[in-house]
Design an enzyme around this catalytic site. Sequence first.
Site, PDB file in Angstrom:
ATOM      1  N   ASN A 142      26.830  29.415   5.695  1.00  0.00           N
ATOM      2  CA  ASN A 142      25.932  28.249   5.687  1.00  0.00           C
ATOM      3  C   ASN A 142      25.429  27.920   4.277  1.00  0.00           C
ATOM      4  O   ASN A 142      24.505  27.134   4.117  1.00  0.00           O
ATOM      5  CB  ASN A 142      24.734  28.488   6.620  1.00  0.00           C
ATOM      6  CG  ASN A 142      23.896  29.695   6.203  1.00  0.00           C
ATOM      7  OD1 ASN A 142      24.180  30.317   5.181  1.00  0.00           O
ATOM      8  ND2 ASN A 142      22.878  30.018   6.979  1.00  0.00           N
ATOM      9  N   GLU A 154      18.113  30.865   3.144  1.00  0.00           N
ATOM     10  CA  GLU A 154      18.825  30.076   4.134  1.00  0.00           C
ATOM     11  C   GLU A 154      18.623  28.580   3.854  1.00  0.00           C
ATOM     12  O   GLU A 154      17.746  28.200   3.068  1.00  0.00           O
ATOM     13  CB  GLU A 154      18.301  30.433   5.536  1.00  0.00           C
ATOM     14  CG  GLU A 154      18.447  31.922   5.892  1.00  0.00           C
ATOM     15  CD  GLU A 154      19.886  32.336   6.231  1.00  0.00           C
ATOM     16  OE1 GLU A 154      20.843  31.715   5.725  1.00  0.00           O
ATOM     17  OE2 GLU A 154      20.036  33.297   7.003  1.00  0.00           O
ATOM     18  N   ASP A 161      18.522  41.589  -2.177  1.00  0.00           N
ATOM     19  CA  ASP A 161      17.803  41.525  -0.908  1.00  0.00           C
ATOM     20  C   ASP A 161      17.882  42.831  -0.138  1.00  0.00           C
ATOM     21  O   ASP A 161      18.652  43.731  -0.480  1.00  0.00           O
ATOM     22  CB  ASP A 161      18.340  40.359  -0.052  1.00  0.00           C
ATOM     23  CG  ASP A 161      19.854  40.233  -0.091  1.00  0.00           C
ATOM     24  OD1 ASP A 161      20.522  41.216  -0.460  1.00  0.00           O
ATOM     25  OD2 ASP A 161      20.365  39.160   0.242  1.00  0.00           O
ATOM     26  N   HIS A 197      24.073  30.044   2.107  1.00  0.00           N
ATOM     27  CA  HIS A 197      22.931  30.804   1.568  1.00  0.00           C
ATOM     28  C   HIS A 197      23.359  31.667   0.379  1.00  0.00           C
ATOM     29  O   HIS A 197      24.519  32.061   0.263  1.00  0.00           O
ATOM     30  CB  HIS A 197      22.220  31.624   2.665  1.00  0.00           C
ATOM     31  CG  HIS A 197      22.928  32.845   3.143  1.00  0.00           C
ATOM     32  ND1 HIS A 197      22.771  33.346   4.416  1.00  0.00           N
ATOM     33  CD2 HIS A 197      23.794  33.690   2.534  1.00  0.00           C
ATOM     34  CE1 HIS A 197      23.489  34.433   4.562  1.00  0.00           C
ATOM     35  NE2 HIS A 197      24.127  34.669   3.444  1.00  0.00           N
TER      36      HIS A 197
HETATM   37  C1  F6R Z   1      24.075  40.062   0.172  1.00  0.00           C
HETATM   38  C2  F6R Z   1      23.619  38.671   0.170  1.00  0.00           C
HETATM   39  C3  F6R Z   1      24.288  37.616   1.001  1.00  0.00           C
HETATM   40  C4  F6R Z   1      25.802  37.731   1.032  1.00  0.00           C
HETATM   41  C5  F6R Z   1      26.393  36.643   1.926  1.00  0.00           C
HETATM   42  C6  F6R Z   1      27.887  36.787   2.075  1.00  0.00           C
HETATM   43  O1  F6R Z   1      23.266  40.859  -0.657  1.00  0.00           O
HETATM   44  O2  F6R Z   1      22.674  38.387  -0.491  1.00  0.00           O
HETATM   45  O3  F6R Z   1      23.931  36.354   0.478  1.00  0.00           O
HETATM   46  O4  F6R Z   1      26.324  37.641  -0.244  1.00  0.00           O
HETATM   47  O5  F6R Z   1      25.814  36.703   3.186  1.00  0.00           O
HETATM   48  O6  F6R Z   1      28.167  37.949   2.796  1.00  0.00           O
HETATM   49  P1  F6R Z   1      29.644  38.507   2.925  1.00  0.00           P
HETATM   50  O7  F6R Z   1      30.081  38.907   1.574  1.00  0.00           O
HETATM   51  O8  F6R Z   1      29.511  39.702   3.853  1.00  0.00           O
HETATM   52  O9  F6R Z   1      30.460  37.412   3.517  1.00  0.00           O
END
Ligand code: F6R
Length: 243
Positions: free
Chosen positions: A135, A142, A67, A137
């Site tokens: 959450n 989401e 992403d 995701h």
């Molecule tokens: C990042 C991504 C997100 C993260 C998720 C966890 O490329 O796609 O899904 O993996 O938000 O983020 P952290 O590791 O910062 O807790």
Amino acid sequence: MKIIRVKDYDELSRVAADIMIEAVKENPEITLGLATGGSPVQMYKNLVEDHKENQTSYKGVKSYNLDEYIGLPQTHEQTYYTFMHKNLFDHIDIDEKNVHLPDGSVEDVKAEADRYEAMLKDTVIDLQLLGIGTNGHIGFNEPGSSFEGLTDVVSLTPETIEANARYFEGNEDLVPTEAISMGVGSIMNAKKVLLIASGANKAEAIKWMVEGEISEELPASALRNHDDVIVVVDEDAASLLTK
Ligand code: F6R
């Protein structure tokens, strides 16, 4: 779904790095799906260290990131383009032409999402690295995202904006509200998935993903329908698991 429980973030980062390094050694032309965020930072450090010490080579490796934020210039310090270069690509011998991220700085972001998905259709991701949001995701898919979803323009929920404000001077107003993200469906096409989660704030999402109902309300629960998933969790993230 194979669950590997480890003590803490340090051990998680070592175990995850070992899985990645073994995969690269086994197939030097592997296609990796990569993630950003706090979870993989130490793992990437370990990959860089291993590259320096043991010369594991990434010359033939291709990568596709999950992403990218919309609306920041590509070289902004908080883009995932910058994150990946700072944390990994600048320190290993991967060929820049083999590195792929959606570009959230272009005018026509929908066309960019379609271009990215078309590229993914032409390739097979051998090993997809994932973090998980508080959450549930994966990527920026989401709660409520379709399990069949492909790469698209997506909106970030207030919870994700709040979680990511730490990278934007703690100011939620500076966090982009949209991103281009591989869809749950695109992610599910990977041959193998490696999901890492550390910390008590991930415990509920991990419990639901592993033991709860498979539902689009928790995008990561789609992974229970995938037949080759490794989840590495530390004690805090695993603290609500009953088994
Ligand atoms: C990042 C991504 C997100 C993260 C998720 C966890 O490329 O796609 O899904 O993996 O938000 O983020 P952290 O590791 O910062 O807790």
